[in-house]
Scaffold this active site. Structure first.
Site, mmCIF file in Angstrom:
data_model
loop_
_atom_site.group_PDB
_atom_site.id
_atom_site.type_symbol
_atom_site.label_atom_id
_atom_site.label_comp_id
_atom_site.label_asym_id
_atom_site.label_seq_id
_atom_site.Cartn_x
_atom_site.Cartn_y
_atom_site.Cartn_z
ATOM 1 C CG HIS B 40 -1.978 -1.024 1.139
ATOM 2 N ND1 HIS B 40 -2.646 -1.472 2.234
ATOM 3 C CD2 HIS B 40 -2.475 -1.699 0.100
ATOM 4 C CE1 HIS B 40 -3.528 -2.391 1.857
ATOM 5 N NE2 HIS B 40 -3.433 -2.538 0.570
ATOM 6 C CB THR B 41 -0.051 4.798 -0.748
ATOM 7 O OG1 THR B 41 -0.614 4.430 -1.985
ATOM 8 C CG2 THR B 41 0.696 6.095 -0.902
ATOM 9 C CG MET B 42 2.960 1.990 3.792
ATOM 10 S SD MET B 42 1.852 2.410 5.151
ATOM 11 C CE MET B 42 0.378 1.562 4.661
ATOM 12 C CE1 TYR B 43 7.497 5.714 -1.789
ATOM 13 C CE2 TYR B 43 7.243 3.961 -0.169
ATOM 14 C CZ TYR B 43 7.596 4.379 -1.436
ATOM 15 O OH TYR B 43 8.043 3.457 -2.351
#
Lengths: 216, 260
Positions: B40-43
């Site tokens: 997942h988008t973690m940044y």
């Protein structure tokens, strides 16, 4: 080591890493004091994120039923969600039972709702205040700021004093105590300030008062 | 030879078949036990910097520059991250541009659906803000956040509305909001100006441009090209392709020492 790091060209350093955290501390202080025939619940109106003041007039006391209110602080996103779900379930209760939910029942339900999220908790400290079925003030505490609890323990419950008896709690005394407590909290805590909204619940109904606090 | 039947013909049931390995947790078929933070988008990837918005006498104004940064690289210098939702609402986002474009498409479809069905009142700023809170909170609870800090501006009935929502669902309404660096630089400027007196439309616009100018000077992910939206009870006006380069001066830059 620190010098060595600074001497490195930027392309040798690690890229800046963002990290996702589902929680945030948005500050806030709330107090409630119960008397024989009333209860007072108050919160400050400052919403913070780190050293930033996001809002100077964000109320943190929710009107749940005609005789119950809740003050919540902590992770504001969780406060919003918890209050929405709580409000919905209280509405459903009133539709099912054709009466507004008693304070003690709200307290019990809140407890269950918070425990339900035991492993991904709502990061919220709640104070639920209201009148019980006999019209007496009831306060169910969640948490409070370190500066305030000892003060209230001492002034309301006459703790930590030899031979002292708790004073008879009147609305005037409660209001004064709340005001004093918030002033001291605002002196010490950067997340508290801007203003207080003090709600008073009695059998006759609810009143609210806005008091200013330091804004720095 | 059949599994589970020994040579002697005695049935030996597999201890823990389908169950967890000793000391491990049971692996429910419907859930992924993999750490999803890897997928997942973690940044944020391509990201936009500050958005600034304020309520003035007779309307609401929002502005955002049009730079999509890729780390410190000014990669896309003409990405719009402010759009008209309805005549009553404008959305501007900072953070991950891809997530903004995703939520924009979802909202546009929502508005189209509302229009087609005909029985829903036009989506106003307050409703959009509330909806966005729920979407973003839901995504953060699934550990798959939309990496956004958004400003919703517009009207709720006759009253101006200006709200903020971020990627974990923190939401509030205020007379002045900003995201990113704007929280540090623009908000104090707007609050100071407001304390001096009321804000007319002209004063508000000048103030907003001043804020963007300060941001352009001090935030190295900011840009001189910007968009500005002005929302009044009559509707939304979006000024695209504005430019504040002519108003800035970098003469002092050569006197700055200690960074070379």
């Amino acid at each position: 080591m620190a010098v060595e790091m600074a001497m490195e060209p930027d392309y040798m350093r690690d890229p800046r890493k963002h990290h996702f955290s589902p929680y945030m501390e948005n500050g806030g202080t709330s107090i409630a004091i119960a008397g024989d025939d009333f209860v007072m619940i108050a919160s400050d109106t400052r919403l913070t994120r780190g050293f930033n003041i996001l809002s100077r007039n964000q109320e943190k006391v929710l009107r749940l039923t005609p005789h119950t209110m809740m003050a919540s602080s902590g992770c504001w996103a969780d406060v919003l969600t918890l209050s929405k779900v709580l409000q919905d379930r209280i509405t459903m209760y009133s539709h099912e039972h054709n009466e507004s939910m008693p304070t003690t029942a709200v307290a019990q339900m809140l407890s269950t709702m918070l425990y339900w999220r035991r492993f991904f908790p709502y990061y919220v400290a709640n104070i639920l205040a209201g009148l019980d079925e006999q019209g007496k003030g009831v306060v169910a505490t969640g948490a409070s700021v370190a500066q305030i609890q000892p003060l209230l323990d001492n002034q309301v419950a006459a703790l930590n004093m030899k031979g002292a008896t708790p004073p008879k709690m009147t609305k005037d005394l409660a209001r004064q105590l709340i005001h004093d407590a918030f002033i001291s909290a605002a002196e010490r805590d950067i997340n508290t300030g801007d203003g207080i909204i003090i709600h008073t619940i009695t059998k006759e109904g609810k009143t609210e008062e806005m008091v200013k606090l330091r804004r720095d | 030879m059949m599994a589970g039947v020994s040579l002697t013909g005695v049935f030996t049931p597999n201890l823990w078949s389908g169950g967890p390995a000793p000391g491990q947790l049971y692996n429910f078929p419907a859930t992924k036990t993999q750490n999803e933070s890897r997928t997942h988008t973690m940044y944020p990837s391509t990201s936009g910097t500050s958005v600034v918005g304020l309520v003035y006498d007779g309307g609401v104004m929002v502005a955002a520059d049009s730079l999509g940064s890729y780390g410190s690289l000014a990669r896309f210098r003409n990405v719009k991250r402010l759009f008209r939702v309805t005549d009553k609402a404008v959305l501007a986002c900072s953070g991950d541009i891809a997530d903004y474009q995703f939520i924009r498409e979802v909202i546009e479809q929502k508005v189209r659906d509302d229009e087609i069905h005909g029985y829903t009142p036009e989506l106003n700023a307050c409703a959009l803000h509330c909806w966005l809170t729920r979407v973003l909170y839901n995504r953060r609870s699934r550990f798959d956040p939309l990496w956004l800090e958004s400003v919703v501006a517009g009207y709720k009935g006759d009253t101006p509305f200006l709200g903020f929502v971020d990627k974990i669902g923190t939401a509030f309404e205020a007379k002045e909001v900003a995201t990113g660096f704007g929280v540090h630089l623009a908000i104090p400027m707007i609050r100071e100006a407001r304390e001096k007196g009321n804000l007319t439309r002209e004063a508000a616009r000048k103030l907003l441009v001043d804020c963007l100018k300060v941001l352009y000077y001090r935030d190295c992910r900011a840009h001189f090209k910007y968009q500005l939206a002005d929302i009044t009870p009559e509707g939304v006006t979006i000024h695209d392709d504005l430019d504040l380069k002519q108003e800035t001066s970098w003469e002092v830059a050569s006197f700055v020492r200690g960074y070379d």
